[in-house]
Design an enzyme around this catalytic site. Structure first.
Site, PDB file in Angstrom:
ATOM      1  CD  GLU A 199      -3.394  -1.374   2.128  1.00  0.00           C
ATOM      2  OE1 GLU A 199      -2.916   0.041   3.085  1.00  0.00           O
ATOM      3  OE2 GLU A 199      -4.300  -1.616   1.765  1.00  0.00           O
ATOM      4  CD  GLU A 249      -3.926  -5.279   3.040  1.00  0.00           C
ATOM      5  OE1 GLU A 249      -4.801  -5.132   3.279  1.00  0.00           O
ATOM      6  OE2 GLU A 249      -3.049  -5.623   2.830  1.00  0.00           O
TER       7      GLU A 249
HETATM    8  C1  GAL Z   1      -4.190  -2.095   5.083  1.00  0.00           C
HETATM    9  C2  GAL Z   1      -3.371  -3.002   4.922  1.00  0.00           C
HETATM   10  C3  GAL Z   1      -3.006  -3.931   5.857  1.00  0.00           C
HETATM   11  C4  GAL Z   1      -3.475  -3.658   7.593  1.00  0.00           C
HETATM   12  C5  GAL Z   1      -5.060  -3.126   6.721  1.00  0.00           C
HETATM   13  C6  GAL Z   1      -6.130  -3.213   7.869  1.00  0.00           C
HETATM   14  O1  GAL Z   1      -3.976  -0.605   4.738  1.00  0.00           O
HETATM   15  O2  GAL Z   1      -2.692  -2.804   4.089  1.00  0.00           O
HETATM   16  O3  GAL Z   1      -2.027  -4.446   6.348  1.00  0.00           O
HETATM   17  O4  GAL Z   1      -3.174  -2.190   8.407  1.00  0.00           O
HETATM   18  O5  GAL Z   1      -5.380  -2.075   6.343  1.00  0.00           O
HETATM   19  O6  GAL Z   1      -7.564  -3.416   7.631  1.00  0.00           O
END
Ligand code: GAL
Length: 667
Positions: free
Chosen positions: A148, A305
């Site tokens: 990210e 994610e």
């Molecule tokens: C994303 C990140 C992850 C975790 C997640 C939590 O932005 O890549 O490592 O922090 O959010 O929602």
């Protein structure tokens, strides 16, 4: 090229947070859940290099071997997302500085200045070590570069960035005359006589020079992209040949996803919708899915994610209601994703994200609602193999560029504008009736599209203007809205009536505009129908267009609000306001119908449909019911086999509340 022979299913796996005894249980549970891919090592730098140059790879060797032995593939991270505390202690100049001029302090993640040479060197060194050691490991199927970029630090105002910005400008403009002319520094006596006079655009007394702000955005996007490219080079030159990606953050405006897409083998995104927004949530996340797919030019992309339930970072963190982990996952499949993945495999016991849901909750797996939904999907996805490689083909495009929204959001405009709200009404009107669409960069090939929509395409170059005209001349349908074609790519107005470069294709000239106050609405009349409108009213002169709708109120009553102009073999519409959503939906559907573009299905509200087609001619229809009511779907003549329950389907279909279906279509 990524061999997509399955739906990749899994999540971020952070074994370094757990004693090794837990790993064995992890892999057994992963197998039980049908997990076939994990992202490993994203935040492992401190554990892999606890002191400068002292590496400890043994634990990573062990977990990679264990995953491989259990048939679980790995998207291996370069482990560079969060430099360890020793790094910033040894390199204090690498600490980023906030817009208010104050340095950030250590104690969280992504703690580096995007132009820090020390960070770039340390990160590429780490990426080299990883690629050298694991480039041939049989579990490693992909490389997950960093994590990210720009999520927290997409701007920095430190002295290192100041110098780098000056050098970047010197290279770009080569002479002070050119930069002074391009930036319009004659205004407010801002003429630059030495490159070192140029500072970063923060903490100014009043409005900043808009062209400078725009260049700063380009510079910062480029600074982060250079970090990414340096890691990519490190991975490639050290023998790793697997496909690579970096996961973009949904909603992040500061990085140009289209540009980044050119340097990745597969586009990738993280999406965290807010379940408290009810049925609006699926429409919002559809936007991010459509965008991610468009960065990769329509090819399957990765959903890297999402969350199984709550996040920990909103004011109030609403959980995902039963059934909706699954509906939001099938949404990814409907929109063209090759993977469904979560942050993270096992919910953490400590640290800042311990209240963030995981695939394995604190509760454990026995009797867990979350884990049973996770498991259900794993077993279903195993039946959908082919779907992951199939693509979406759209004939409607929404023209969009990051540069355009950077320029739109700069202050001292007719009204303060928010970029995503410009796209939403148009995007929503299409997805609500299941008309497939792509986001299209103005420099992209426009030929695949029959209908192009340009909501507030504020800046335009001469080439882009010619391209749009060519599109219409050749038979395309262009819908363009107010506040489009106003400036060149450097915040300089095109003179002679807006939008000067497109006047002939549109057959209109705008002289003035009236932005509405928040909450203010007006009316227009179209085809005898009264339609309410918000946001804006352009006051235009007609040159050759037909007037299809007029404003009915205020001093501009009777002035055109909607026009149509035939140009070559095509048609260009101009929309001078933001018309109400119902009308917009019907109007867009009728324009698409005229062009032979039909809805995929006709269904109750909140049913989302996606059609994916493979190179072998096979195609699949994915249906998702985002509502808590039974939904009826008219397949508009399509027929096929439902893959989840193995039965023939034709004509109609009923979806349970939060139900899904995947049909392998016939013919
Ligand atoms: C994303 C990140 C992850 C975790 C997640 C939590 O932005 O890549 O490592 O922090 O959010 O929602």
């Amino acid at each position: 090229m990524l061999n997509i022979n399955k739906i990749f299913y899994g999540g971020d796996y952070n074994p370094e947070q757990w004693p090794e005894a837990v790993w064995q249980e992890d892999v057994l549970l992963m197998r039980e859940a049908g997990v076939n891919l994990v992202s490993l090592g994203i935040f492992s730098w401190a554990k892999l290099e606890p002191a400068p140059g002292q590496y400890q790879f043994d634990w990573l060797d062990r977990i990679l071997d264990l995953l491989h032995a259990n048939g679980i593939q790995v998207a291996l991270a370069t482990a560079t997302a969060s430099p360890p505390p020793w790094f910033s202690r040894l390199h204090p100049e690498s600490r980023p500085v906030a817009e208010d001029g104050l340095p950030y302090k250590p104690g969280s993640r992504q703690f580096y200045c995007p132009n820090s040479v020390a960070y770039r060197e340390a990160a590429t060194k780490m990426a080299c070590e990883m690629a050298r050691r694991y480039g041939k490991h049989p579990a490693v199927t992909m490389w997950h570069i960093n994590n990210e970029y720009g999520c927290h630090i997409h701007d920095c105002f430190c002295p290192v960035c100041t110098r780098a910005f000056q050098n970047w400008l010197r290279e770009k403009y080569t002479s002070l005359d050119v930069i002074n002319d391009t930036w319009g520094t004659a205004f407010w006596s801002l003429g630059i006589s030495d490159w070192t006079e140029i500072q970063l655009p923060n903490r100014t007394t009043s409005y900043r020079n808009p062209a400078q702000v725009l260049d700063y955005r380009r510079f910062m996007n480029g600074s982060l992209l250079n970090l990414f490219k340096a890691e990519v080079d490190a991975v490639r030159t050290n023998g790793a040949t697997q496909p690579l990606f970096t996961n973009a953050v949904f909603g992040l405006k500061e990085l140009d996803g289209f540009e980044w897409g050119r340097y990745q083998d597969i586009a990738a995104i993280d999406i965290y919708i807010d379940p408290s927004s009810g049925v609006q949530a699926w429409k919002e996340s559809a936007l991010w899915h459509n965008l991610a797919r468009s960065w990769g030019k329509g090819k399957p992309y990765l959903l890297v994610e999402q969350t199984t339930s709550q996040v920990n970072w909103r004011g109030v963190n609403t959980l995902k209601a039963p059934g909706t982990i699954r509906t939001f996952s099938y949404q990814a499949l409907a929109r063209g994703a090759a993977s469904v993945m979560f942050f993270q495999w096992r919910a953490s016991r400590s640290g800042a994200e311990k209240y963030h849901a995981g695939m394995v909750p604190h509760f454990g797996t026995d009797g867990s609602r979350i884990f049973s939904e996770v498991k259900q999907m794993g077993s279903e996805f195993a039946r959908l193999g082919k779907l992951g490689s199939q693509q979406i083909h759209s004939r409607v495009g929404i023209l969009f560029s990051y540069e355009n929204i950077w320029a739109l959001e700069i202050d001292s405009k007719p009204a303060q504008l928010e970029a995503w709200s410009v796209l939403r009404p148009w995007h929503q009107a299409l997805i609500e009736q299941n008309i497939p669409l792509d986001f299209v960069h103005p420099e992209d090939d426009l030929n695949p599209y029959k209908v192009l929509i340009a909501p507030m395409l504020y800046q335009i170059s001469e080439d882009q203007g010619e391209k749009l005209k060519g599109f219409v001349r050749a038979g395309g349908t262009l819908l363009i809205t107010y506040f489009s074609g106003i400036t060149d790519l450097n915040e300089r107005i095109w003179l002679g009536g807006y939008p000067a470069l497109l006047q002939d294709v549109l057959g209109i000239k705008v002289e003035e505009w009236q932005p509405f106050q928040p909450g203010e609405s007006h009316r227009l009349s179209v085809d005898g129908e009264t339609v309410s409108c918000t946001h804006w009213a352009d006051l235009m002169h007609i040159t050759s267009a037909e007037v299809l709708g007029t404003f009915t109120e205020d001093f501009y009553a009777g002035r055109p609000a909607l026009t149509r102009n035939r140009y070559g073999a095509g048609t260009a519409y101009y929309v001078a306001t933001l018309a109400e959503q119902d009308w917009l939906r019907h109007w867009l559907a009728s324009i698409c119908r005229e062009q032979g573009i039909e809805q995929l299905v006709q269904a109750d509200p909140d049913v989302e449909a996606g059609l994916r087609a493979g190179a072998d001619g096979a195609s699949s229809l994915v249906l998702v019911n985002h509502s808590n009511r039974t939904a009826h779907v008219d397949l508009l003549g399509k027929r096929g086999r439902s893959l989840l329950d193995d039965r023939a389907v034709m004509g109609n279909l009923t979806l349970d509340p939060y139900g899904v279906a995947v049909l392998e279509l016939e013919g």
